[in-house]
Design a protein around this motif. Structure first.
Motif, PDB file in Angstrom:
ATOM      1  N   ALA A   1       0.689  -1.207  -0.060  1.00  0.00           N
ATOM      2  CA  ALA A   1       0.018   0.162  -0.031  1.00  0.00           C
ATOM      3  C   ALA A   1       1.018   1.226  -0.010  1.00  0.00           C
ATOM      4  O   ALA A   1       0.548   2.019  -0.653  1.00  0.00           O
ATOM      5  N   ILE A   2       1.966   1.259   0.505  1.00  0.00           N
ATOM      6  CA  ILE A   2       2.811   2.372   0.882  1.00  0.00           C
ATOM      7  C   ILE A   2       3.559   2.837  -0.504  1.00  0.00           C
ATOM      8  O   ILE A   2       3.441   3.790  -1.013  1.00  0.00           O
ATOM      9  N   GLN A   3       3.785   1.649  -1.182  1.00  0.00           N
ATOM     10  CA  GLN A   3       4.528   1.892  -2.699  1.00  0.00           C
ATOM     11  C   GLN A   3       3.362   2.144  -3.563  1.00  0.00           C
ATOM     12  O   GLN A   3       3.526   3.266  -4.457  1.00  0.00           O
ATOM     13  N   GLU A   4       2.233   1.490  -3.669  1.00  0.00           N
ATOM     14  CA  GLU A   4       1.107   1.773  -4.620  1.00  0.00           C
ATOM     15  C   GLU A   4       0.390   3.106  -4.337  1.00  0.00           C
ATOM     16  O   GLU A   4       0.099   3.730  -5.485  1.00  0.00           O
ATOM     17  N   VAL A   5       0.168   3.387  -3.055  1.00  0.00           N
ATOM     18  CA  VAL A   5      -0.703   4.448  -2.935  1.00  0.00           C
ATOM     19  C   VAL A   5       0.130   5.759  -2.839  1.00  0.00           C
ATOM     20  O   VAL A   5      -0.279   6.845  -3.426  1.00  0.00           O
ATOM     21  N   LEU A   6       1.035   5.708  -1.897  1.00  0.00           N
ATOM     22  CA  LEU A   6       1.618   6.994  -1.686  1.00  0.00           C
ATOM     23  C   LEU A   6       2.709   7.255  -2.636  1.00  0.00           C
ATOM     24  O   LEU A   6       2.743   8.618  -3.110  1.00  0.00           O
ATOM     25  N   GLY A   7       3.515   6.247  -3.368  1.00  0.00           N
ATOM     26  CA  GLY A   7       4.178   6.481  -4.419  1.00  0.00           C
ATOM     27  C   GLY A   7       5.247   7.459  -4.127  1.00  0.00           C
ATOM     28  O   GLY A   7       5.958   7.431  -3.040  1.00  0.00           O
ATOM     29  N   ASN A   8       5.790   8.303  -5.122  1.00  0.00           N
ATOM     30  CA  ASN A   8       6.911   9.172  -4.819  1.00  0.00           C
ATOM     31  C   ASN A   8       8.186   8.491  -4.443  1.00  0.00           C
ATOM     32  O   ASN A   8       8.786   8.924  -3.705  1.00  0.00           O
ATOM     33  N   GLY A   9       8.579   7.432  -5.191  1.00  0.00           N
ATOM     34  CA  GLY A   9       9.762   6.681  -4.858  1.00  0.00           C
ATOM     35  C   GLY A   9       9.776   6.027  -3.493  1.00  0.00           C
ATOM     36  O   GLY A   9      10.874   5.444  -3.170  1.00  0.00           O
ATOM     37  N   ARG A  10       8.811   5.710  -2.808  1.00  0.00           N
ATOM     38  CA  ARG A  10       8.681   4.939  -1.528  1.00  0.00           C
ATOM     39  C   ARG A  10       8.661   3.326  -2.187  1.00  0.00           C
ATOM     40  O   ARG A  10       7.408   2.778  -1.897  1.00  0.00           O
ATOM     41  N   ARG A  11       9.609   2.771  -2.583  1.00  0.00           N
ATOM     42  CA  ARG A  11       9.621   1.582  -3.067  1.00  0.00           C
ATOM     43  C   ARG A  11       9.916   0.429  -2.049  1.00  0.00           C
ATOM     44  O   ARG A  11      10.924   0.073  -1.845  1.00  0.00           O
ATOM     45  N   VAL A  12       8.998   0.166  -1.339  1.00  0.00           N
ATOM     46  CA  VAL A  12       9.189  -0.664  -0.182  1.00  0.00           C
ATOM     47  C   VAL A  12       8.260  -2.029  -0.401  1.00  0.00           C
ATOM     48  O   VAL A  12       8.410  -2.874   0.565  1.00  0.00           O
ATOM     49  N   ALA A  13       7.730  -2.226  -1.491  1.00  0.00           N
ATOM     50  CA  ALA A  13       6.790  -3.458  -1.473  1.00  0.00           C
ATOM     51  C   ALA A  13       7.736  -4.684  -1.259  1.00  0.00           C
ATOM     52  O   ALA A  13       7.319  -5.754  -0.848  1.00  0.00           O
ATOM     53  N   TYR A  14       8.810  -4.791  -2.098  1.00  0.00           N
ATOM     54  CA  TYR A  14       9.631  -5.871  -2.187  1.00  0.00           C
ATOM     55  C   TYR A  14      10.272  -6.091  -0.815  1.00  0.00           C
ATOM     56  O   TYR A  14      10.614  -7.347  -0.436  1.00  0.00           O
ATOM     57  N   LEU A  15      10.620  -4.957  -0.051  1.00  0.00           N
ATOM     58  CA  LEU A  15      11.173  -5.253   1.235  1.00  0.00           C
ATOM     59  C   LEU A  15      10.194  -5.790   2.263  1.00  0.00           C
ATOM     60  O   LEU A  15      10.412  -6.849   2.891  1.00  0.00           O
ATOM     61  N   ALA A  16       8.886  -5.482   1.919  1.00  0.00           N
ATOM     62  CA  ALA A  16       8.020  -6.057   2.902  1.00  0.00           C
ATOM     63  C   ALA A  16       7.845  -7.398   2.487  1.00  0.00           C
ATOM     64  O   ALA A  16       7.445  -8.088   3.276  1.00  0.00           O
ATOM     65  N   LEU A  17       7.670  -7.779   1.235  1.00  0.00           N
ATOM     66  CA  LEU A  17       7.448  -9.425   0.657  1.00  0.00           C
ATOM     67  C   LEU A  17       8.541 -10.170   1.223  1.00  0.00           C
ATOM     68  O   LEU A  17       8.391 -11.179   1.595  1.00  0.00           O
ATOM     69  N   THR A  18       9.865  -9.552   1.104  1.00  0.00           N
ATOM     70  CA  THR A  18      10.926 -10.233   1.677  1.00  0.00           C
ATOM     71  C   THR A  18      10.930 -10.752   3.318  1.00  0.00           C
ATOM     72  O   THR A  18      11.022 -11.774   3.682  1.00  0.00           O
ATOM     73  N   LEU A  19      10.524  -9.468   3.891  1.00  0.00           N
ATOM     74  CA  LEU A  19      10.341  -9.742   5.338  1.00  0.00           C
ATOM     75  C   LEU A  19       9.015 -10.874   5.681  1.00  0.00           C
ATOM     76  O   LEU A  19       9.035 -11.679   6.431  1.00  0.00           O
ATOM     77  N   GLY A  20       7.945 -10.520   4.790  1.00  0.00           N
ATOM     78  CA  GLY A  20       6.868 -11.643   4.881  1.00  0.00           C
ATOM     79  C   GLY A  20       7.239 -12.925   4.653  1.00  0.00           C
ATOM     80  O   GLY A  20       6.671 -13.984   5.432  1.00  0.00           O
ATOM     81  N   ALA A  21       8.074 -13.220   3.758  1.00  0.00           N
ATOM     82  CA  ALA A  21       8.581 -14.524   3.286  1.00  0.00           C
ATOM     83  C   ALA A  21       9.510 -15.250   4.619  1.00  0.00           C
ATOM     84  O   ALA A  21       9.206 -16.255   4.836  1.00  0.00           O
ATOM     85  N   ALA A  22      10.160 -14.215   5.154  1.00  0.00           N
ATOM     86  CA  ALA A  22      10.945 -14.875   6.257  1.00  0.00           C
ATOM     87  C   ALA A  22      10.025 -15.279   7.370  1.00  0.00           C
ATOM     88  O   ALA A  22      10.286 -16.275   8.321  1.00  0.00           O
ATOM     89  N   PHE A  23       9.079 -14.205   7.839  1.00  0.00           N
ATOM     90  CA  PHE A  23       8.427 -14.310   8.915  1.00  0.00           C
ATOM     91  C   PHE A  23       7.307 -15.589   8.626  1.00  0.00           C
ATOM     92  O   PHE A  23       7.153 -16.350   9.786  1.00  0.00           O
ATOM     93  N   LEU A  24       6.923 -15.940   7.566  1.00  0.00           N
ATOM     94  CA  LEU A  24       6.099 -16.713   7.368  1.00  0.00           C
ATOM     95  C   LEU A  24       6.917 -18.428   7.427  1.00  0.00           C
ATOM     96  O   LEU A  24       6.327 -19.190   7.883  1.00  0.00           O
ATOM     97  N   TYR A  25       7.948 -18.313   7.044  1.00  0.00           N
ATOM     98  CA  TYR A  25       8.745 -19.325   7.110  1.00  0.00           C
ATOM     99  C   TYR A  25       9.033 -19.736   8.585  1.00  0.00           C
ATOM    100  O   TYR A  25       9.017 -20.832   9.135  1.00  0.00           O
TER     101      TYR A  25
END
Length: 463
Positions: A254-278
């Motif tokens: 949501a931060i990347q897609e809604v707020l935009g302006n170079g806030r490219r944190v989607a893949y950082l969140a996905l990486t943390l999500g993958a680690a936490f899910l594991y």
């Protein structure tokens, strides 16, 4: 236009973090995910060289790193560093997954597959950001990279959904969404329907981009629904961390897609999500396995015929008393008289009835304040606390109980019983007390057959 190899490698190498991707492919091969992983591996290792050859064929000048036209270019060093660390984190996570022997091969494939998709998607986004606003590269290259980015990103969510599905489950809606999105991206890329690239080589969203958002949101919705369903397989108190993980991933998107302006944190969140899910899968799946093991041990501890404690539980009880025998410990052994004659005369159902009747009589008298174990076909052991006076009274009560017992196939019940007390055998082990009680029981059984000579039990059918 001349092509300078050094400057081209400056572009491809920073986010050409190909070593982590090489290891991803290696673990794919080790898990037998797909034989084509080595082909993917080759491409990813050599992608900067392939890019140089491609650009040289088209005659483009790759010396753009020193000519920043994109306003975001001043942030690229930081952004590229984040992507590089993100790829290394996914690499470490994949190594941990491959080394975990408690995870099934299917789960290993899915976890590492999710990591690889996150890595490829992050690299595609990074390449797209670098190409955006740079006229030294063709427009079609930027369009192709964005199409790849928009194709892989929903697939990452699809792999997360597959991680939480049972092996036999088939999510046809998810498959249709992912395949439909991939086809839409492939068709739209040449015509600028998804991404419009202007004369300054800057991209903007095309007329079909809202449709991509619909595909993306539906995938996220399916992910949330699957997460909620998956959480029900865990204890209630263990679900909050799972829901917090999906909240983290959705917040980053949501931060990347809604707020935009170079806030490219989607893949950082996905990486943390993958680690936490594991972590969640390993920790709480192990708790679930422990619960299942405990339940199996409980089933093993109960004799299925009589409901008394089993021989398995008896061996555990002896082990517990191995180093310390209580002063008031009393050990009783009880055996059914004439069981073989009953089995031969009217069948094993009647014999089972005698065994179950013996168990009830023993539990109601000798085992009232102790533990009753069925250790053989018709043999029972009772471990309890009694004095000699109490033991004699309990044996008398057992005799009365068996005399008053009556079954459907057999009208009466006869047993032999013996006991041994820790008080009268000081210093002896619990095994020695069991042997003493066993001898006393067999002495009574010999006396029974000596007096009666044969089984005189009365049967319901008149035999």
């Amino acid at each position: 236009m001349s092509l300078r190899i050094g400057s081209a490698r400056t572009f491809f190498a920073p986010f050409g973090s190909y070593f982590p991707i090489f290891v991803f492919s290696y673990f794919f091969f080790e898990c037998h995910l797909h034989k084509l992983s080595w082909l993917v591996c080759f491409f990813l290792i050599n992608w900067h060289y392939l890019g140089i050859i491609l650009l040289k064929c088209y005659g483009f000048d790759a010396d753009f790193w020193q000519k920043p036209r994109n306003p975001l270019r001043t942030q690229m060093d930081y952004y590229t560093s984040v992507i590089f660390i993100l790829l290394l984190a996914l690499l470490v996570l994949s190594i941990l997954i491959s080394e975990n022997s408690r995870i099934s091969l299917r789960k290993k494939r899915l976890f590492i597959g999710a990591n690889l998709l996150i890595a490829l998607s992050a690299m595609a986004e990074c390449v797209g950001v670098h190409l955006n606003g740079n006229p030294d590269f063709p427009k079609w290259l930027l369009a192709a990279v964005k199409a790849l980015d928009y194709t892989l990103t929903p697939m990452t969510g699809g792999v997360f959904i597959a991680l939480m599905e049972k092996p036999k489950d088939k999510n046809h809606l998810l498959a249709c969404l992912l395949l439909g999105n991939a086809a839409m991206q492939a068709v739209s890329a040449p015509f600028g329907w998804m991404v419009i690239i202007d004369d300054d080589h800057c991209y903007s969203h095309g007329p079909l981009y809202p449709l991509y958002i619909v595909f993306y949101c539906l995938t996220i919705l399916l992910l949330a629904v699957q997460m909620a369903s998956y959480g029900k397989s865990f204890r209630r108190q263990n679900r909050m961390s799972l829901y917090a993980t999906i909240g983290l991933v959705l917040t980053g998107i949501a931060i990347q897609e809604v707020l935009g302006n170079g806030r490219r944190v989607a893949y950082l969140a996905l990486t943390l999500g993958a680690a936490f899910l594991y972590i969640h899968y390993c920790e709480f799946s192990q708790l679930k396995l422990d619960d299942e093991l405990t339940e199996q041990q409980k089933k093993l501890a109960i004799d299925p015929l009589t409901g008394s404690l089993s021989r398995f539980a008896y061996m555990d009880a002896l082990t517990a008393l191995e180093n310390h025998v209580p002063e008031n410990l009393a050990v009783f052994l009880v055996d059914v008289n004439g069981l073989k004659a009953v089995n031969d005369a009217i069948g094993h159902d009647a014999g089972d009835e005698l065994i179950c009747g013996t168990a009830r009589c023993v539990e109601n008298t000798l085992g009232r304040d102790g533990q009753t174990f069925r250790i053989g076909g018709d043999e029972f052991v009772v471990l309890t606390d009694m004095t000699q006076t109490q033991a004699e009274a309990a044996l008398a009560a057992l005799k009365r109980e068996t005399k008053s017992w009556s079954g459907e196939n057999v009208s009466d019940l006869s047993v032999s019983a013996g006991y041994a007390l820790a008080q009268t055998h000081p210093g002896q082990s619990v095994e020695a007390l069991v042997n003493e009680a066993d001898q006393a029981m067999y002495a009574q059984k010999q006396d029974y057959y000596l007096h009666f000579g044969r089984d005189r039990r009365r049967y319901r059918d008149g035999k």
